[in-house]
Design an enzyme around this catalytic site. Structure first.
Site, PDB file in Angstrom:
ATOM      1  N   ARG A 263     -12.090  19.442  32.434  1.00 42.67           N
ATOM      2  CA  ARG A 263     -12.689  19.833  31.243  1.00 42.67           C
ATOM      3  C   ARG A 263     -14.229  18.516  31.836  1.00 42.67           C
ATOM      4  O   ARG A 263     -14.098  17.713  31.337  1.00 42.67           O
ATOM      5  CB  ARG A 263     -12.262  20.231  30.471  1.00 42.67           C
ATOM      6  CG  ARG A 263     -11.672  21.291  30.326  1.00 42.67           C
ATOM      7  CD  ARG A 263     -12.585  22.381  30.309  1.00 42.67           C
ATOM      8  NE  ARG A 263     -11.616  23.776  30.550  1.00 42.67           N
ATOM      9  CZ  ARG A 263     -10.892  24.451  31.503  1.00 42.67           C
ATOM     10  NH1 ARG A 263     -11.519  23.476  32.342  1.00 42.67           N
ATOM     11  NH2 ARG A 263     -10.032  25.143  30.924  1.00 42.67           N
TER      12      ARG A 263
ATOM     13  N   GLU B 125     -21.714  22.322  30.964  1.00 38.32           N
ATOM     14  CA  GLU B 125     -22.408  23.295  31.824  1.00 38.32           C
ATOM     15  C   GLU B 125     -22.380  24.333  31.576  1.00 38.32           C
ATOM     16  O   GLU B 125     -22.555  25.961  32.812  1.00 38.32           O
ATOM     17  CB  GLU B 125     -20.807  23.552  33.146  1.00 38.32           C
ATOM     18  CG  GLU B 125     -19.643  24.122  32.276  1.00 38.32           C
ATOM     19  CD  GLU B 125     -18.480  23.805  33.185  1.00 38.32           C
ATOM     20  OE1 GLU B 125     -17.901  22.350  33.558  1.00 38.32           O
ATOM     21  OE2 GLU B 125     -17.223  24.376  32.759  1.00 38.32           O
TER      22      GLU B 125
ATOM     23  N   HIS C 271     -17.841  24.435  38.674  1.00 41.49           N
ATOM     24  CA  HIS C 271     -16.313  24.573  38.900  1.00 41.49           C
ATOM     25  C   HIS C 271     -15.732  26.105  39.413  1.00 41.49           C
ATOM     26  O   HIS C 271     -15.642  27.726  38.448  1.00 41.49           O
ATOM     27  CB  HIS C 271     -16.217  25.363  36.667  1.00 41.49           C
ATOM     28  CG  HIS C 271     -15.094  25.224  35.851  1.00 41.49           C
ATOM     29  ND1 HIS C 271     -15.725  24.916  34.781  1.00 41.49           N
ATOM     30  CD2 HIS C 271     -13.693  25.469  36.282  1.00 41.49           C
ATOM     31  CE1 HIS C 271     -14.334  25.325  34.516  1.00 41.49           C
ATOM     32  NE2 HIS C 271     -13.072  25.348  35.316  1.00 41.49           N
TER      33      HIS C 271
HETATM   34  P1  NAI Z   1      -0.417  20.847  32.408  1.00 40.55           P
HETATM   35  O1  NAI Z   1      -0.552  21.567  30.743  1.00 40.55           O
HETATM   36  O2  NAI Z   1       0.479  21.623  33.221  1.00 40.55           O
HETATM   37  O3  NAI Z   1      -0.777  19.753  32.040  1.00 40.55           O
HETATM   38  C1  NAI Z   1      -1.365  18.823  31.219  1.00 40.55           C
HETATM   39  C2  NAI Z   1      -1.036  17.207  31.463  1.00 40.55           C
HETATM   40  O4  NAI Z   1      -1.767  16.610  30.116  1.00 40.55           O
HETATM   41  C3  NAI Z   1       0.085  17.523  30.778  1.00 40.55           C
HETATM   42  O5  NAI Z   1       1.784  16.757  31.463  1.00 40.55           O
HETATM   43  C4  NAI Z   1       0.323  16.624  29.126  1.00 40.55           C
HETATM   44  O6  NAI Z   1       1.232  16.004  28.836  1.00 40.55           O
HETATM   45  C5  NAI Z   1      -0.850  15.569  29.295  1.00 40.55           C
HETATM   46  N1  NAI Z   1      -1.376  15.215  28.293  1.00 40.55           N
HETATM   47  C6  NAI Z   1      -2.051  16.330  27.602  1.00 40.55           C
HETATM   48  N2  NAI Z   1      -2.839  15.003  25.962  1.00 40.55           N
HETATM   49  C7  NAI Z   1      -3.363  14.542  26.902  1.00 40.55           C
HETATM   50  C8  NAI Z   1      -3.738  12.566  26.385  1.00 40.55           C
HETATM   51  N3  NAI Z   1      -3.888  12.554  25.339  1.00 40.55           N
HETATM   52  N4  NAI Z   1      -3.787  12.309  27.834  1.00 40.55           N
HETATM   53  C9  NAI Z   1      -3.055  12.088  29.084  1.00 40.55           C
HETATM   54  N5  NAI Z   1      -2.201  12.963  29.281  1.00 40.55           N
HETATM   55  C10 NAI Z   1      -2.924  14.298  27.956  1.00 40.55           C
HETATM   56  O7  NAI Z   1      -2.112  21.504  32.440  1.00 40.55           O
HETATM   57  P2  NAI Z   1      -3.160  21.562  34.013  1.00 40.55           P
HETATM   58  O8  NAI Z   1      -2.063  23.163  34.220  1.00 40.55           O
HETATM   59  O9  NAI Z   1      -2.175  20.602  34.616  1.00 40.55           O
HETATM   60  O10 NAI Z   1      -4.582  22.102  33.868  1.00 40.55           O
HETATM   61  C11 NAI Z   1      -4.480  20.874  33.328  1.00 40.55           C
HETATM   62  C12 NAI Z   1      -6.353  21.462  33.424  1.00 40.55           C
HETATM   63  O11 NAI Z   1      -7.406  20.921  34.113  1.00 40.55           O
HETATM   64  C13 NAI Z   1      -6.509  22.194  32.493  1.00 40.55           C
HETATM   65  O12 NAI Z   1      -6.157  21.586  30.691  1.00 40.55           O
HETATM   66  C14 NAI Z   1      -7.723  22.764  32.538  1.00 40.55           C
HETATM   67  O13 NAI Z   1      -9.434  21.630  31.498  1.00 40.55           O
HETATM   68  C15 NAI Z   1      -8.195  21.931  33.973  1.00 40.55           C
HETATM   69  N6  NAI Z   1      -8.382  23.260  34.773  1.00 40.55           N
HETATM   70  C16 NAI Z   1      -9.468  23.092  35.333  1.00 40.55           C
HETATM   71  C17 NAI Z   1      -9.884  24.165  36.517  1.00 40.55           C
HETATM   72  C18 NAI Z   1     -11.167  23.884  37.361  1.00 40.55           C
HETATM   73  O14 NAI Z   1     -11.087  25.304  38.214  1.00 40.55           O
HETATM   74  N7  NAI Z   1     -11.846  22.765  37.478  1.00 40.55           N
HETATM   75  C19 NAI Z   1      -8.277  25.413  36.983  1.00 40.55           C
HETATM   76  C20 NAI Z   1      -7.776  24.932  35.709  1.00 40.55           C
HETATM   77  C21 NAI Z   1      -7.817  23.893  35.395  1.00 40.55           C
END
Ligand code: NAI
Length: 329
Positions: free
Chosen positions: A234, A263, A295
């Site tokens: 993000r 964005e 994105h």
């Molecule tokens: P997820 O929930 O599987 O993984 C997120 C990880 O971040 C978890 O392991 C969690 O423990 C960790 N986390 C939470 N708070 C944290 C902190 N303060 N410091 C460090 N780590 C922390 O989510 P996923 O599916 O891996 O997605 C991650 C992010 O990717 C989403 O939140 C979204 O913002 C972004 N995303 C971007 C896309 C794009 O097209 N550019 C598409 C899909 C997701």
């Protein structure tokens, strides 16, 4: 079920129609984003379906509630753009697509790294113009470099597995450790340590109050000279002004971003005939070592199939009063 789908492009419509035979929902597709002004379009809708840059704040939710909307169906994983408290106070449920294709996003992070490093985007243009010079195209081996992963969840873990194949050392920072990654040879470290030791820092954590501007003046100062920073998560994880300063001083050697703090005013639109007013993106575009995509990390056929199927199933579960397994609270 009447569903108002906001921020719709032709490809979104195509995928929803492809999978609607089993559901027979009535869609109203709107190109406009959902916000407190456009929320008035939902007068006859039961559900709103929204994407990453729709603004579902308190004011929007009040209009949705007054119009009788009962469900906000996010067709994405992140939900930082929804005021969950306001939704709950109006008894509006929120569902999302928690995992559709971590590979899509992780592979795009790799694409940014390889493009920035090996400069294939520049080589492509050069060779097409008959310029076969290698001047300034030198890259570096990924082999044996240290890659820092901030947030080793589904996407971060997939990214670790891919980058492991390049022979990189991987260090991760997360609030929880993943046994599978430990077995893969990933080591966990403090945030400061990850910033300090990494040649490449890749951001994969969600945006929340703890992670906003996690890359800022102070953390950039801790990083290696010439560090590569990749953000496919993000935009607001990076303080853009501080990143620009880091690029000017050459502390940041490469910046690859698929997401950008402002964005919502730019991405997904063809603005090629407009005068862009955003000074920060213009400054970023002026650097030879910055690569920006709009994105698109999620944008693969496999991910679009899964996003659509899960979104329609989320709505079906709501319609049939079934448990909302993908509810966000
Ligand atoms: P997820 O929930 O599987 O993984 C997120 C990880 O971040 C978890 O392991 C969690 O423990 C960790 N986390 C939470 N708070 C944290 C902190 N303060 N410091 C460090 N780590 C922390 O989510 P996923 O599916 O891996 O997605 C991650 C992010 O990717 C989403 O939140 C979204 O913002 C972004 N995303 C971007 C896309 C794009 O097209 N550019 C598409 C899909 C997701």
């Amino acid at each position: 079920m009447k569903i108002a789908v906001f921020s719709t492009k032709s490809y979104d419509q195509e995928y929803f129609e492809k999978y609607n035979d089993a559901h027979q929902y009535t869609f109203s597709f709107y190109e406009t984003a959902l916000n407190s002004d456009t929320a008035k379009l939902t007068t006859d809708s039961d559900v709103v379906c929204v994407f990453v840059n729709d603004v579902i704040d308190k004011a929007t939710i009040e209009v949705l509630a007054a119009n009788g909307v009962k469900l906000i169906a996010l067709r994405c994983a992140g939900y930082n753009n929804v005021d969950l408290e306001a939704a709950e106070s109006h008894n509006i449920k929120v569902v999302r697509v928690p995992a559709y294709s971590p590979e899509a996003v992780a592979e795009h992070a790799l694409a940014l790294i390889l493009t920035l490093n090996r400069k294939t985007h520049k080589a492509y243009n050069r060779v097409r113009e008959g310029n076969f010079s290698l001047k300034n195209l030198i890259g570096f081996n990924l082999h044996k470099k240290t890659v820092g992963v901030i947030g080793a969840g589904q996407i971060g873990a997939t990214f670790c597995k891919i980058i492991k194949g390049f022979g990189c050392n991987i260090i991760a920072y997360d609030v929880a450790e993943n046994q599978e990654l430990l077995e893969l040879g990933v080591t966990y470290a403090s945030l400061e340590e990850v910033f300090k030791r990494s040649d490449i820092v890749s951001l994969h954590c969600p945006l929340n109050k703890h992670t906003k501007h996690i890359v800022n003046k102070t953390s950039i100062a801790e990083m290696k000279e010439g560090v590569m920073i990749i953000n496919t998560s993000r935009g607001a994880l990076i303080n853009t002004a501080d990143a620009i300063e880091g690029l000017i001083t050459k502390k940041i050697g490469y910046l690859g971003i698929d997401v950008y703090e402002q964005e919502e005013n730019l991405f997904f639109e063809d603005l090629s005939e407009h005068i862009i007013q955003d000074e920060q993106i213009l400054r970023l575009l002026s650097f030879p070592n910055v690569l920006i995509t709009s994105h698109q990390a999620y944008f693969t056929k496999e991910a679009m199939d899964q996003i659509t199927i899960t979104t329609l199933d989320n709505i079906k579960a709501f319609k049939n009063n079934k448990e909302l397994t993908n509810e966000v609270k």
